[in-house]
Design a protein around this motif. Structure first.
Motif, PDB file in Angstrom:
ATOM      1  N   GLY A  39     -43.823  71.311 -11.314  1.00  0.00           N
ATOM      2  CA  GLY A  39     -42.345  71.664 -11.230  1.00  0.00           C
ATOM      3  C   GLY A  39     -41.695  70.310 -11.128  1.00  0.00           C
ATOM      4  O   GLY A  39     -41.153  69.528 -11.993  1.00  0.00           O
ATOM      5  N   GLN A  40     -41.670  69.771  -9.824  1.00  0.00           N
ATOM      6  CA  GLN A  40     -41.015  68.423  -9.567  1.00  0.00           C
ATOM      7  C   GLN A  40     -41.549  67.536 -10.239  1.00  0.00           C
ATOM      8  O   GLN A  40     -43.039  67.256 -10.034  1.00  0.00           O
ATOM      9  CB  GLN A  40     -40.977  68.382  -8.043  1.00  0.00           C
ATOM     10  CG  GLN A  40     -40.159  67.210  -7.612  1.00  0.00           C
ATOM     11  CD  GLN A  40     -40.301  67.089  -6.169  1.00  0.00           C
ATOM     12  OE1 GLN A  40     -40.924  67.443  -5.196  1.00  0.00           O
ATOM     13  NE2 GLN A  40     -39.222  66.376  -5.425  1.00  0.00           N
ATOM     14  N   GLY A  41     -40.824  66.620 -10.898  1.00  0.00           N
ATOM     15  CA  GLY A  41     -41.490  65.651 -11.536  1.00  0.00           C
ATOM     16  C   GLY A  41     -42.013  64.231 -10.558  1.00  0.00           C
ATOM     17  O   GLY A  41     -40.943  63.485 -10.606  1.00  0.00           O
ATOM     18  N   ASN A  83     -33.792  64.222 -19.299  1.00  0.00           N
ATOM     19  CA  ASN A  83     -34.242  65.453 -18.381  1.00  0.00           C
ATOM     20  C   ASN A  83     -33.543  66.438 -18.458  1.00  0.00           C
ATOM     21  O   ASN A  83     -32.182  66.017 -17.918  1.00  0.00           O
ATOM     22  CB  ASN A  83     -34.756  64.579 -17.068  1.00  0.00           C
ATOM     23  CG  ASN A  83     -35.029  65.481 -16.023  1.00  0.00           C
ATOM     24  OD1 ASN A  83     -35.589  66.339 -16.492  1.00  0.00           O
ATOM     25  ND2 ASN A  83     -35.074  64.976 -14.883  1.00  0.00           N
ATOM     26  N   ARG A  90     -39.324  74.496 -17.324  1.00  0.00           N
ATOM     27  CA  ARG A  90     -39.465  73.040 -17.408  1.00  0.00           C
ATOM     28  C   ARG A  90     -41.065  72.821 -16.471  1.00  0.00           C
ATOM     29  O   ARG A  90     -40.982  73.090 -15.729  1.00  0.00           O
ATOM     30  CB  ARG A  90     -38.610  72.071 -17.001  1.00  0.00           C
ATOM     31  CG  ARG A  90     -38.721  70.760 -17.470  1.00  0.00           C
ATOM     32  CD  ARG A  90     -37.831  69.887 -16.715  1.00  0.00           C
ATOM     33  NE  ARG A  90     -38.599  69.554 -15.145  1.00  0.00           N
ATOM     34  CZ  ARG A  90     -37.872  68.687 -14.244  1.00  0.00           C
ATOM     35  NH1 ARG A  90     -37.079  68.060 -14.578  1.00  0.00           N
ATOM     36  NH2 ARG A  90     -38.742  68.623 -13.112  1.00  0.00           N
ATOM     37  N   PHE A 133     -35.762  70.949  -6.863  1.00  0.00           N
ATOM     38  CA  PHE A 133     -37.286  70.500  -6.800  1.00  0.00           C
ATOM     39  C   PHE A 133     -37.692  70.803  -5.462  1.00  0.00           C
ATOM     40  O   PHE A 133     -39.123  71.090  -5.455  1.00  0.00           O
ATOM     41  CB  PHE A 133     -36.836  69.093  -7.133  1.00  0.00           C
ATOM     42  CG  PHE A 133     -36.295  68.606  -8.388  1.00  0.00           C
ATOM     43  CD1 PHE A 133     -36.910  69.087  -9.606  1.00  0.00           C
ATOM     44  CD2 PHE A 133     -34.947  68.271  -8.188  1.00  0.00           C
ATOM     45  CE1 PHE A 133     -36.062  68.890 -10.858  1.00  0.00           C
ATOM     46  CE2 PHE A 133     -34.352  67.795  -9.620  1.00  0.00           C
ATOM     47  CZ  PHE A 133     -34.967  68.298 -10.788  1.00  0.00           C
ATOM     48  N   PHE A 176     -41.550  65.690 -19.374  1.00  0.00           N
ATOM     49  CA  PHE A 176     -41.584  67.236 -19.056  1.00  0.00           C
ATOM     50  C   PHE A 176     -41.464  67.792 -20.551  1.00  0.00           C
ATOM     51  O   PHE A 176     -41.027  67.123 -21.497  1.00  0.00           O
ATOM     52  CB  PHE A 176     -39.729  67.286 -18.635  1.00  0.00           C
ATOM     53  CG  PHE A 176     -39.637  66.509 -17.214  1.00  0.00           C
ATOM     54  CD1 PHE A 176     -40.189  67.073 -16.150  1.00  0.00           C
ATOM     55  CD2 PHE A 176     -38.919  65.596 -17.111  1.00  0.00           C
ATOM     56  CE1 PHE A 176     -40.066  66.407 -14.869  1.00  0.00           C
ATOM     57  CE2 PHE A 176     -38.364  64.967 -16.000  1.00  0.00           C
ATOM     58  CZ  PHE A 176     -39.068  65.404 -14.788  1.00  0.00           C
ATOM     59  N   TYR A 205     -29.473  66.442 -15.093  1.00  0.00           N
ATOM     60  CA  TYR A 205     -30.232  66.261 -13.944  1.00  0.00           C
ATOM     61  C   TYR A 205     -29.353  66.744 -12.882  1.00  0.00           C
ATOM     62  O   TYR A 205     -28.042  66.499 -12.619  1.00  0.00           O
ATOM     63  CB  TYR A 205     -30.515  64.912 -13.829  1.00  0.00           C
ATOM     64  CG  TYR A 205     -31.302  64.249 -12.754  1.00  0.00           C
ATOM     65  CD1 TYR A 205     -32.524  64.973 -12.386  1.00  0.00           C
ATOM     66  CD2 TYR A 205     -30.840  63.611 -11.798  1.00  0.00           C
ATOM     67  CE1 TYR A 205     -32.979  64.679 -11.171  1.00  0.00           C
ATOM     68  CE2 TYR A 205     -31.642  63.060 -10.477  1.00  0.00           C
ATOM     69  CZ  TYR A 205     -32.766  63.849 -10.574  1.00  0.00           C
ATOM     70  OH  TYR A 205     -33.392  63.287  -9.190  1.00  0.00           O
ATOM     71  N   TYR A 229     -35.948  56.987 -17.968  1.00  0.00           N
ATOM     72  CA  TYR A 229     -37.282  57.337 -18.528  1.00  0.00           C
ATOM     73  C   TYR A 229     -37.311  56.058 -19.723  1.00  0.00           C
ATOM     74  O   TYR A 229     -37.997  56.404 -20.848  1.00  0.00           O
ATOM     75  CB  TYR A 229     -37.429  58.502 -18.971  1.00  0.00           C
ATOM     76  CG  TYR A 229     -37.395  59.582 -17.858  1.00  0.00           C
ATOM     77  CD1 TYR A 229     -38.423  59.926 -17.137  1.00  0.00           C
ATOM     78  CD2 TYR A 229     -36.075  60.265 -17.620  1.00  0.00           C
ATOM     79  CE1 TYR A 229     -38.555  60.905 -16.187  1.00  0.00           C
ATOM     80  CE2 TYR A 229     -36.252  61.256 -16.414  1.00  0.00           C
ATOM     81  CZ  TYR A 229     -37.317  61.337 -15.797  1.00  0.00           C
ATOM     82  OH  TYR A 229     -37.576  62.270 -14.634  1.00  0.00           O
ATOM     83  N   LYS A 244     -39.980  55.954 -12.111  1.00  0.00           N
ATOM     84  CA  LYS A 244     -40.711  56.358 -13.546  1.00  0.00           C
ATOM     85  C   LYS A 244     -41.684  55.532 -14.074  1.00  0.00           C
ATOM     86  O   LYS A 244     -42.634  55.667 -14.633  1.00  0.00           O
ATOM     87  CB  LYS A 244     -39.943  57.231 -14.525  1.00  0.00           C
ATOM     88  CG  LYS A 244     -38.734  58.043 -13.781  1.00  0.00           C
ATOM     89  CD  LYS A 244     -39.360  59.057 -13.019  1.00  0.00           C
ATOM     90  CE  LYS A 244     -38.606  59.684 -11.821  1.00  0.00           C
ATOM     91  NZ  LYS A 244     -37.625  60.579 -12.161  1.00  0.00           N
TER      92      LYS A 244
HETATM   93  N1  GLN Z   1     -36.513  63.464 -11.204  1.00  0.00           N
HETATM   94  C1  GLN Z   1     -37.638  64.383 -10.932  1.00  0.00           C
HETATM   95  C2  GLN Z   1     -37.390  65.646 -11.675  1.00  0.00           C
HETATM   96  O1  GLN Z   1     -36.526  66.081 -12.385  1.00  0.00           O
HETATM   97  C3  GLN Z   1     -37.608  64.809  -9.261  1.00  0.00           C
HETATM   98  C4  GLN Z   1     -36.251  64.453  -8.672  1.00  0.00           C
HETATM   99  C5  GLN Z   1     -36.080  65.053  -7.428  1.00  0.00           C
HETATM  100  O2  GLN Z   1     -36.973  65.592  -6.591  1.00  0.00           O
HETATM  101  N2  GLN Z   1     -34.904  64.828  -6.649  1.00  0.00           N
HETATM  102  O3  GLN Z   1     -38.342  66.367 -11.364  1.00  0.00           O
END
Ligand code: GLN
Ligand code: PMP
Length: 398
Positions: free
Chosen positions: A33-35, A175, A372, A17, A322, A122, A206, A237
């Protein structure tokens, strides 16, 4: 000098990320990209955090978390899912779900113990299990066909359990695949956990982000599961505050006490002024969360449609924020099938950043054809990304 980093953490020097967000800022590409959301959470919640700082709520809070937040977590788990947690003994406030997961691994896993996690997973799972000197046993979620739902095969799960299996670390809504585990999958996990007397740690960050009628059922609500399950979630989230890092672990007192023993020497406590704000949000901002969910659902549809138009084969997620896309139809003849290389080239190709799914696999060749995209962004941002993606993306010279 060779790296002083211990062997078991060498595979985890940088998170994907951080790498991909750095790529976005270097290239000016749109970061899917990064969520992390690009809008703020409920105004009253933000006001309470500001007010807390202004009125001196700035010193160590109590170790397990302030009582108002523990009560709010307990009340919201009861209201949302019918779970019963005593705020005094069954609830622990942590520095995000990330710390709750780390503390749980350190609390329950002896060196050599095996932890089963749903693959792709994750990224922190692998690192935390390594920190605890445990052994990760991935059980892969599989698609019956390109674009299909990523599903759990109960037989594969059962086959992964052996004499050293200590716990199941289960993430749903999941995720990166967007899968929300369904009744038969949940029951298979529960049956196995009970039969083999395993601890179950659930990552439910989530929990509120489910779409098209998909329902999130916490594993801890299945018969026989409450006494063996640590339920983890966080504010990031649900209330658009990923930077606040307020999370929680709930479960029977002996399990929560074990997690607390590890947690207290990781961070001791965290986020004093954010805790009253999150307590407010859990008690009073359900409507805000419902609106977030429906906005995210339409952004999911926007992004899925745009990615399909651009030629990707898209998996429509049941939850999370995502979308997984198969980019094989976009490869030029002879071009290498490598999601990481594809993501590094995406800013050049079309000004968008995504995350390669393969980094979420123990065997990285498994997800090499998938990337993703995050849709927790404003509609204008998704529109711009979709417009960019609709430009030809075959070959980086295009
Ligand atoms: N959970 C978020 C993702 O999957 C980002 C988490 C993080 O940056 N460590 O994108
Ligand atoms: N679990 C999953 C599945 C996640 O996607 C994330 C990332 N946001 C986390 C845990 C971490 O949550 P937190 O930011 O609350 O530490």
């Amino acid at each position: 000098m060779s790296s002083p980093l211990v062997q078991r953490l060498r595979p985890f020097t940088e998170t994907i990320f951080a790498e991909m967000s750095a790529l976005a800022s270097r290239t000016g590409a749109i970061n899917l990209g990064q969520g992390f959301p690009d809008t703020d959470g409920p105004a009253a919640m933000l006001d309470i955090a500001r007010m807390s700082i202004a009125t001196g709520v700035n010193q160590y809070p109590p170790g397990p978390g302030i009582p108002a937040l523990r009560q709010a977590i307990s009340a919201s788990r009861a209201a949302d899912h019918g779970q019963q947690f005593d705020p005094d003994t069954d609830v622990l406030v942590t520095t995000g779900a990330t710390e709750a997961i780390a503390a749980a691994m350190l609390a329950f896993v002896e060196p050599g113990d095996e932890v089963i996690a749903l693959e792709p997973f994750y990224d922190s799972y692998q690192a935390c299990i390594a920190m605890a000197q445990g052994v990760l046993r991935p059980v892969r979620l599989r698609q019956a066909e390109p674009g299909g739902r990523f599903a759990l095969d109960p037989a594969e799960l059962a086959a992964a359990v052996g004499p050293r299996t200590k716990l199941l670390l289960i993430n749903s809504p999941h995720n990166p695949t967007g899968t929300v585990l369904e009744a038969a999958e949940l029951q298979a996990i529960a049956t196995l956990a009970i039969e083999r007397d395993l601890i179950v740690v659930t990552d439910e960050v989530y929990e509120h982000l489910t779409y098209s009628g998909a329902v999130h059922t916490p594993l801890g609500t299945l018969p026989g599961m409450a006494e063996r399950t640590v339920t983890i979630s966080s504010a990031g989230k649900s209330f658009n505050v990923t930077g606040w890092k307020i999370g929680w672990a709930c479960g029977p007192a002996p399990l929560v006490a074990a997690v607390r023993a590890a947690k207290q020497f990781l961070t001791y406590v965290s986020g004093a002024p954010f805790q009253p704000a999150v307590a407010h949000a859990l008690m009073h901002e359900q409507q805000w969360v419902a609106n977030l969910r429906s906005e995210l659902e339409s952004r999911r549809d926007l992004l899925c449609a745009g990615l399909s138009r651009a030629g990707f084969v898209v998996t429509r997620p049941q939850g999370t924020y995502f979308v997984v896309a198969d980019f094989r139809p976009l490869l030029a003849p002879g071009e290498q099938l490598d999601g990481t290389a594809f993501c590094w080239s995406l800013p050049d190709r079309c000004g968008v950043v995504a995350v390669p799914q393969q980094v979420f696999y123990a065997d990285q060749s498994a997800g090499a054809h998938l990337i993703r995209f995050a849709f927790c962004k404003q509609v204008a941002v998704i529109d711009a990304a979709v417009a960019n993606l609709s430009r030809p993306v075959e070959g980086s010279q295009a």
